[in-house]
Design a protein around this motif. Structure first.
Motif, PDB file in Angstrom:
ATOM      1  N   HIS A 193      -2.976   2.444 -12.177  1.00 54.25           N
ATOM      2  CA  HIS A 193      -3.392   3.313 -11.441  1.00 54.25           C
ATOM      3  C   HIS A 193      -4.146   2.527 -10.022  1.00 54.25           C
ATOM      4  CE1 HIS A 193      -5.660   6.794  -9.862  1.00 54.25           C
ATOM      5  NE2 HIS A 193      -6.828   6.102  -9.733  1.00 54.25           N
ATOM      6  N   PRO A 194      -3.479   3.248  -9.025  1.00 54.92           N
ATOM      7  CA  PRO A 194      -3.892   2.194  -7.910  1.00 54.92           C
ATOM      8  C   PRO A 194      -5.574   2.412  -7.503  1.00 54.92           C
ATOM      9  CG  PRO A 194      -3.126   4.502  -7.087  1.00 54.92           C
ATOM     10  CD  PRO A 194      -2.948   4.348  -8.654  1.00 54.92           C
ATOM     11  N   ASN A 195      -6.245   0.981  -7.583  1.00 56.00           N
ATOM     12  CA  ASN A 195      -7.593   0.855  -7.446  1.00 56.00           C
ATOM     13  C   ASN A 195      -7.417  -0.450  -6.428  1.00 56.00           C
ATOM     14  OD1 ASN A 195      -8.385  -1.434  -9.337  1.00 56.00           O
ATOM     15  ND2 ASN A 195      -7.891   0.109 -10.772  1.00 56.00           N
ATOM     16  N   PRO A 196      -8.758  -0.701  -5.943  1.00 54.22           N
ATOM     17  CA  PRO A 196      -8.717  -2.284  -5.180  1.00 54.22           C
ATOM     18  C   PRO A 196      -8.241  -3.503  -5.857  1.00 54.22           C
ATOM     19  CG  PRO A 196     -10.615  -0.804  -4.628  1.00 54.22           C
ATOM     20  CD  PRO A 196     -10.100   0.102  -5.759  1.00 54.22           C
ATOM     21  N   TYR A 198      -9.714  -0.104   2.292  1.00 48.38           N
ATOM     22  CA  TYR A 198     -10.439   1.244   2.445  1.00 48.38           C
ATOM     23  C   TYR A 198      -9.609   2.051   3.573  1.00 48.38           C
ATOM     24  CZ  TYR A 198     -12.982   0.468  -1.719  1.00 48.38           C
ATOM     25  OH  TYR A 198     -13.446   0.091  -2.948  1.00 48.38           O
ATOM     26  N   PRO A 199      -9.823   1.698   4.725  1.00 49.32           N
ATOM     27  CA  PRO A 199      -8.820   2.453   5.792  1.00 49.32           C
ATOM     28  C   PRO A 199      -7.420   2.965   5.415  1.00 49.32           C
ATOM     29  CG  PRO A 199      -9.967   0.637   6.634  1.00 49.32           C
ATOM     30  CD  PRO A 199     -10.003   0.314   5.159  1.00 49.32           C
ATOM     31  N   LEU A 200      -6.783   1.673   4.935  1.00 48.85           N
ATOM     32  CA  LEU A 200      -5.330   2.105   4.557  1.00 48.85           C
ATOM     33  C   LEU A 200      -5.088   3.183   3.502  1.00 48.85           C
ATOM     34  CD1 LEU A 200      -3.521  -1.508   4.813  1.00 48.85           C
ATOM     35  CD2 LEU A 200      -3.263   0.507   6.478  1.00 48.85           C
ATOM     36  N   GLN A 201      -6.054   2.972   2.452  1.00 47.57           N
ATOM     37  CA  GLN A 201      -6.176   3.959   1.323  1.00 47.57           C
ATOM     38  C   GLN A 201      -6.313   5.243   1.829  1.00 47.57           C
ATOM     39  OE1 GLN A 201      -9.347   4.043  -1.199  1.00 47.57           O
ATOM     40  NE2 GLN A 201      -8.264   4.572  -2.928  1.00 47.57           N
ATOM     41  N   LYS A 202      -7.224   5.569   2.705  1.00 43.45           N
ATOM     42  CA  LYS A 202      -7.313   6.872   3.022  1.00 43.45           C
ATOM     43  C   LYS A 202      -6.326   7.400   3.914  1.00 43.45           C
ATOM     44  CE  LYS A 202     -11.823   6.837   1.681  1.00 43.45           C
ATOM     45  NZ  LYS A 202     -11.958   7.590   0.543  1.00 43.45           N
ATOM     46  N   MET A 232      -4.263  -7.378  -6.680  1.00 46.41           N
ATOM     47  CA  MET A 232      -3.314  -8.157  -7.576  1.00 46.41           C
ATOM     48  C   MET A 232      -1.973  -8.008  -7.292  1.00 46.41           C
ATOM     49  SD  MET A 232      -5.507 -10.056  -8.894  1.00 46.41           S
ATOM     50  CE  MET A 232      -4.235 -10.987 -10.178  1.00 46.41           C
ATOM     51  N   MET A 233      -1.522  -6.723  -7.315  1.00 49.23           N
ATOM     52  CA  MET A 233      -0.092  -6.540  -6.857  1.00 49.23           C
ATOM     53  C   MET A 233       0.217  -7.135  -5.491  1.00 49.23           C
ATOM     54  SD  MET A 233       2.136  -5.331  -8.486  1.00 49.23           S
ATOM     55  CE  MET A 233       3.569  -5.959  -7.956  1.00 49.23           C
ATOM     56  N   PHE A 234      -0.639  -7.167  -4.462  1.00 47.12           N
ATOM     57  CA  PHE A 234      -0.368  -7.692  -3.246  1.00 47.12           C
ATOM     58  C   PHE A 234      -0.148  -9.119  -3.439  1.00 47.12           C
ATOM     59  CE2 PHE A 234      -2.358  -9.617   0.513  1.00 47.12           C
ATOM     60  CZ  PHE A 234      -1.455  -9.648   1.303  1.00 47.12           C
ATOM     61  N   MET A 282       0.729  -1.171  -0.191  1.00 49.51           N
ATOM     62  CA  MET A 282      -0.060   0.064  -0.084  1.00 49.51           C
ATOM     63  C   MET A 282       0.988   1.288  -0.096  1.00 49.51           C
ATOM     64  SD  MET A 282      -3.345  -0.441  -0.087  1.00 49.51           S
ATOM     65  CE  MET A 282      -4.005   0.717   0.500  1.00 49.51           C
ATOM     66  N   MET A 283       1.875   1.273   0.779  1.00 50.83           N
ATOM     67  CA  MET A 283       2.838   2.402   0.747  1.00 50.83           C
ATOM     68  C   MET A 283       3.781   2.513  -0.417  1.00 50.83           C
ATOM     69  SD  MET A 283       4.533   2.311   4.653  1.00 50.83           S
ATOM     70  CE  MET A 283       3.654   2.934   6.008  1.00 50.83           C
TER      71      MET A 283
END
Length: 173
Positions: free
Chosen positions: A102-105, A161-165, A110-112, A51-52
């Protein structure tokens, strides 16, 4: 507090909390995670690194990844080197792909999955070379990689979602 100071200390502090939660989850649920036919390994640190990597600058993330790889190796593994190499590789690969994705869920998820598969498979081969495991590759895929991916994808779904915010706030600092 100065926003520059916040942006310098918050990412490592949050990562440190996730680093500790990795161990706490593994200890609290050890019977459930390791007691059955399947091995489920929580990888909250990898979730947060991915995420980071999507939101924070690469050079800073590489330094953080090396430091936390060293911390992970010394605290959880005892053999220095494997996570020191794996965490920066995860950050580097993820950051390179953020230039075209583009970073979307779905993309981040998938990257994760790719990064976590890389970590687990590399660890398997590392421990096979050191003769620390007798598990064959097919057994590894069925009993460890699959269940670990499943557990961590479920955790990722709840934390995305919490991490994205949080990452978007850190990115703006």
């Amino acid at each position: 507090m100065n926003s520059n100071l916040k942006s310098s200390f918050l990412p490592p502090l949050i990562l440190f909390v996730f680093f500790l939660l990795d161990g706490v989850l593994a200890a609290l649920f050890s019977e459930t995670l390791y007691g059955s036919d399947y091995i489920l390994v929580p990888r909250l640190t990898v979730i947060l690194l991915v995420m980071m990597s999507f939101y924070l600058p690469r050079n800073r993330m590489l330094v953080i990844a090396i430091l936390f790889g060293l911390l992970f190796d010394s605290y959880y593994v005892g053999v220095l080197g494997i996570y020191v190499a794996l965490f920066p590789i995860i950050v580097y690969i993820t950051e390179k792909l953020t230039k075209v994705l583009h970073p979307n869920p779905i993309v981040v998820g998938m990257m994760f999955i790719i990064d976590l598969s890389l970590v687990e498979t590399t660890l398997y081969f590392f421990y096979t070379i050191l003769k620390e495991t007798t598990m064959d590759f097919n057994t590894f895929m069925v009993e460890r990689l699959g269940p670990t991916l499943l557990l961590n994808v479920v955790i990722f779904i709840f934390l995305y979602y919490p991490l994205q915010k949080l990452m978007m706030k850190l990115e703006k600092m």
